[in-house]
Design a protein around this motif. Structure first.
Motif, PDB file in Angstrom:
ATOM      1  N   ILE A 205       0.843  -1.193   0.000  1.00  0.00           N
ATOM      2  CA  ILE A 205       0.000   0.000   0.000  1.00  0.00           C
ATOM      3  C   ILE A 205       0.879   1.245   0.000  1.00  0.00           C
ATOM      4  N   GLU A 206       0.446   2.243  -0.745  1.00  0.00           N
ATOM      5  CA  GLU A 206       1.183   3.504  -0.870  1.00  0.00           C
ATOM      6  C   GLU A 206       0.298   4.629  -0.349  1.00  0.00           C
ATOM      7  N   ARG A 207       0.741   5.270   0.695  1.00  0.00           N
ATOM      8  CA  ARG A 207      -0.062   6.268   1.397  1.00  0.00           C
ATOM      9  C   ARG A 207      -0.268   7.553   0.576  1.00  0.00           C
ATOM     10  N   ILE A 208      -1.527   7.973   0.504  1.00  0.00           N
ATOM     11  CA  ILE A 208      -1.878   9.288  -0.038  1.00  0.00           C
ATOM     12  C   ILE A 208      -1.884  10.298   1.116  1.00  0.00           C
ATOM     13  N   ASP A 209      -2.484   9.885   2.208  1.00  0.00           N
ATOM     14  CA  ASP A 209      -2.480  10.652   3.453  1.00  0.00           C
ATOM     15  C   ASP A 209      -2.679   9.631   4.582  1.00  0.00           C
ATOM     16  N   PRO A 210      -2.790  10.034   5.837  1.00  0.00           N
ATOM     17  CA  PRO A 210      -2.878   9.054   6.929  1.00  0.00           C
ATOM     18  C   PRO A 210      -4.078   8.118   6.876  1.00  0.00           C
ATOM     19  N   VAL A 211      -5.110   8.442   6.080  1.00  0.00           N
ATOM     20  CA  VAL A 211      -6.303   7.592   6.059  1.00  0.00           C
ATOM     21  C   VAL A 211      -6.608   7.009   4.679  1.00  0.00           C
ATOM     22  N   ARG A 212      -5.814   7.336   3.666  1.00  0.00           N
ATOM     23  CA  ARG A 212      -6.073   6.836   2.314  1.00  0.00           C
ATOM     24  C   ARG A 212      -4.798   6.280   1.715  1.00  0.00           C
ATOM     25  N   ARG A 289       3.569   5.149  -6.751  1.00  0.00           N
ATOM     26  CA  ARG A 289       3.221   5.701  -5.446  1.00  0.00           C
ATOM     27  C   ARG A 289       3.027   7.209  -5.599  1.00  0.00           C
ATOM     28  N   PRO A 290       2.266   7.830  -4.697  1.00  0.00           N
ATOM     29  CA  PRO A 290       2.144   9.286  -4.741  1.00  0.00           C
ATOM     30  C   PRO A 290       3.516   9.945  -4.550  1.00  0.00           C
ATOM     31  N   ARG A 291       3.785  10.970  -5.330  1.00  0.00           N
ATOM     32  CA  ARG A 291       5.072  11.655  -5.177  1.00  0.00           C
ATOM     33  C   ARG A 291       5.217  12.180  -3.752  1.00  0.00           C
ATOM     34  N   GLN A 292       4.113  12.660  -3.202  1.00  0.00           N
ATOM     35  CA  GLN A 292       4.139  13.146  -1.833  1.00  0.00           C
ATOM     36  C   GLN A 292       2.965  12.551  -1.066  1.00  0.00           C
ATOM     37  N   SER A 293       3.219  12.196   0.182  1.00  0.00           N
ATOM     38  CA  SER A 293       2.151  11.710   1.059  1.00  0.00           C
ATOM     39  C   SER A 293       1.853  12.803   2.077  1.00  0.00           C
TER      40      SER A 293
END
Length: 410
Positions: A205-212, A289-293
């Motif tokens: 899993i690759e985090r977008i933010d702490p909940v997604r 993965r998102p460039r930035q989380s």
């Protein structure tokens, strides 16, 4: 036939009415050839005597941590060190709680903390006690640590209730113990004995933010099946598991490393790569993965959200470039042109074998207990399996690897 000849078993008997069955269990294990060291709790002595169990086991019975008869040794440490198996039967809710929370306030719980041998537990208690959330949580905790459970039977309980909670019969417990040691002995002489096998499982899993996060549909079942099969064949198994639909195999002989992202998995694989003989990458690793989380939850604003993705490290390709003695197996989950993409991946990533499956087929792919696969090497198709269990796919794939591994190492 003395199927347990040469095995040393610590039998922990705790304080429930089912303690009386400890006599038959001690007798049957001893008759099978095992050396049985009985440890009783103070409560167990209210139901059955030390003399009974000493007479049946032909061994000293232990109950007091401070009753040290040999000044040259400490009893609970010596017992723990000598054991091939620690069996607690019957196991009350109390001893299960002590085990789960690491308490050591008597001879049995202290010995359990010191033991490095596999532990097997046969619960016995009132049906409502067995179903209590605290007991369930404690059992689940022990399951995760690799403790094996012999499920209680259903029927008339001493308290008058009818339900699940009755200690399994001694004959059945002995059968489980025999099967456990038979599997151990088989593994010791298996075709992968002495080999180190690393298996990856699940979806990263690759985090977008702490909940997604971004992930995929991989359940981990294929990797888990491979881990079980490799262990049965005698391998020293390391299972590197990302997000999975179920818990990894509850086998203390399988080393489990939990990871989250593709980067975590890459680090874990590299850590095990140098010394392994076979690596099977059954995990579905995120390609991007998102460039930035974001450090905090991204709030909804506007009709669209732009998310910039960057490539993750291609674990399999990197391993293929640095392959030395290792035998490397990859998986290709496709939705069309399966053979073409699988063969291309095999060559590009310098694999020894690739397992291809079309995940759009019923009975194949993610989440299913079965699979439909074709296995290729550099020469072409080497194994074609119609719909069968993932355990059978794992067994046949590893058998194929065994036949080729000497050539891969030379």
């Amino acid at each position: 036939m003395k199927s347990l000849q040469g095995k040393t078993i610590i039998l922990g008997i705790t304080g429930g009415i089912a303690a009386y069955k400890g006599a038959a269990l001690t007798s049957k294990l001893t008759q099978k050839g095992a050396t049985v060291h009985v440890i009783m709790t103070a409560s167990a002595k209210q139901f059955i005597t030390e003399l009974t169990l000493q007479s049946l086991s032909k061994q000293r019975v232990y109950s007091d941590t401070f009753q040290e008869r040999d000044p040259s040794s400490i009893s609970h440490i010596d017992l723990a060190d000598s054991a091939d198996l620690v069996l607690v039967a019957p196991a009350t809710a109390n001893i299960i709680a002590k085990m789960a929370h690491g308490l050591a306030d008597d001879m049995l719980s202290t010995t359990l903390l010191a033991a490095t041998a596999p532990v097997m537990v046969a619960p016995a208690m009132n049906v409502h006690m067995y179903q209590h959330p605290a007991v369930i949580d404690n059992i689940n905790t022990l399951h995760k640590r690799g403790v094996k459970f012999i499920e209680p039977g259903e029927g008339q309980l001493a308290c008058g209730y009818v339900g699940k909670g009755r200690l399994e019969e001694p004959e059945e417990i002995v059968k489980v113990v025999e099967q456990f040691f038979a599997l151990q002995d088989s593994a010791a002489n298996g075709p992968l004995a002495g080999k180190k096998v690393v298996i990856t499982a699940g979806g990263t899993i690759e985090r977008i933010d702490p909940v997604r996060y971004i992930t995929n549909d991989s359940s981990g079942k294929m990797g888990f099946a491979l881990s079980r099969a490799a262990r049965v064949m005698g391998a020293e198994v390391t299972l590197i598991a990302a997000r999975t639909d179920e818990a990894p195999p509850q086998d203390p002989e399988i080393r489990v490393v939990r990871v989250e992202s593709a980067a975590d998995m890459y680090d874990a694989v590299l850590d095990a790569w140098k010394d392994c003989d076979i690596l099977v990458k059954a995990a579905a690793v995120s390609d991007y993965r998102p460039r930035q989380s974001a450090e905090s939850k991204i709030k909804k604003s506007g009709d669209t959200l732009n998310l910039e993705l960057v490539k993750t490290t291609d674990i399999l390709e990197n391993l293929g470039k640095h392959k030395d003695k290792q035998f490397l197996i990859g998986f290709a989950a496709e939705t069309g042109n399966t053979e073409f993409y699988a063969k291309d991946k095999l060559v590009r990533k310098n694999l020894d074998l690739i397992v291809a499956n079309d995940v759009t087929l019923e009975g194949a792919g993610f989440g299913s207990d079965t699979n439909i696969v074709a296995v290729y090497d550099a020469e072409g198709l080497v194994l074609n399996l119609p719909q069968t269990s993932k355990d059978e796919v794992a067994r046949q794939l590893l058998q194929l690897a065994v036949k080729r591994i000497s050539g891969a190492q030379s």
